[in-house]
Scaffold this motif. Sequence first.
Motif, PDB file in Angstrom:
ATOM      1  N   ALA A 104       1.389   2.246   6.548  1.00  0.00           N
ATOM      2  CA  ALA A 104       1.044   2.250   5.127  1.00  0.00           C
ATOM      3  C   ALA A 104       0.357   3.560   4.761  1.00  0.00           C
ATOM      4  N   GLU A 106      -1.506   4.366   2.372  1.00  0.00           N
ATOM      5  CA  GLU A 106      -2.841   4.260   1.794  1.00  0.00           C
ATOM      6  C   GLU A 106      -3.900   3.995   2.863  1.00  0.00           C
ATOM      7  N   LEU A 107      -3.484   3.903   4.137  1.00  0.00           N
ATOM      8  CA  LEU A 107      -4.420   3.690   5.238  1.00  0.00           C
ATOM      9  C   LEU A 107      -4.389   4.888   6.189  1.00  0.00           C
TER      10      LEU A 107
END
Length: 411
Positions: A104, A106-107
């Motif tokens: 992901a 966003e991580l």
Amino acid sequence: MAAARISRRGLLGGGVAAGLAGGFAAGRASADDTVTPAVTSYAFRGEHQAGIVTPAQDRLHFAAFDLTTDDRDEVVALLQDWTAAAERLTRGDGAGEVGPVDGAPELPPDDTGEAIGLPPSRLTITFGFGPTFFDRLALADRRPAALRRLPHFPADVLRPEISDGDLCVQACADDPQVAFHAVRNLTRIAFGRASMRWSQLGFGRTSSTSTTQDTPRNLFGFKDGTANVKAEQPEVLDAHVWVGADDDPAGGWLAGGSYLVARRISMSIETWDRQPLVDQEAIVGRTKGEGAPLGGTAEHDEPDLGAVTGLAPTIPVDAHVRVVHPSQHGGAQMLRRGYNFVDGSTPLGALDAGLFFLAFVRDPDTQFIPVQQAMASTDAMMEYLEVTGSALFAVPPGVGPGEYVGQGLLV
């Protein structure tokens, strides 16, 4: 080869941020291919931890950690996570599901990525426990008597911030970036459970741990570790390196492991460089070129401590070779695995350089401490040395299938 992939199990708790082989693929050639050209990686699991009798690699990143929790379950989870990560790092085969550029967006990635494209470079990762580890986890009854803070020796000018520690990680490889990558990611995985106390980079191994290797030179320019214990000497290893099952009632969990002595030794290189060659050789007790003991002709000649030239011993009474010779210490030997270091310069303009001494012994009370005490009081070389860091760790035995490092201590 595709980028390494691992499963994401959470970034803050007990999740292992693995996949740390991080895209190891064809890349930089090994710096020591002439030693073991067919070997590119070493298995993490086995009877003994790798990185002890493994043929010494050219680069080191050593780190000591302090626990930031006294919860045994959290420490067990940390060691489980470190074990899984170390196995992937040393294998370097890209196993897993999420790599340094996957997952992901966003991580944070599960791998820091600086080893993408690099081979495993014969990486080994070795773990150890310091004396204070047992205090933090109320395990005093399981701490062997020999595992304690080393005494303060003459010539020690110790800095607490680069000494001791609850845990240690020794990462050795033929590529410094691979060794750094290992310690960096193990440090990241430890977040919330342990923090780095100090670390040391090393280059140019100063000992041979296998008969396949030539004897290297230290920063004084002399061959170092000529008489070192070798991997091809199983009887010597059993007697002097591997802890026995009956060595200490409290330390049965350590059987098959060893004790690791770490000493950061600063060398007065500029002063040494002004000494005449004959004086340098008298201080060491060996010739600088061939590395032969004084009075001998070849490097591996046994030093003749009874030889006399004129009215004086051929090998001076304060020569390093004589002072540390096993015959002076009841036959005690150690497996040395040290590295050179240069950490910039001092405020006075001298090189901040020396030897990061690492040695594995079965019993530090009989194999290291007496030798260091003799050096501190009688060895002519100590005029050019200053010890600024010191630590002792218990290195548990190897990790079997389905086990984690140190499991025998914490079950």
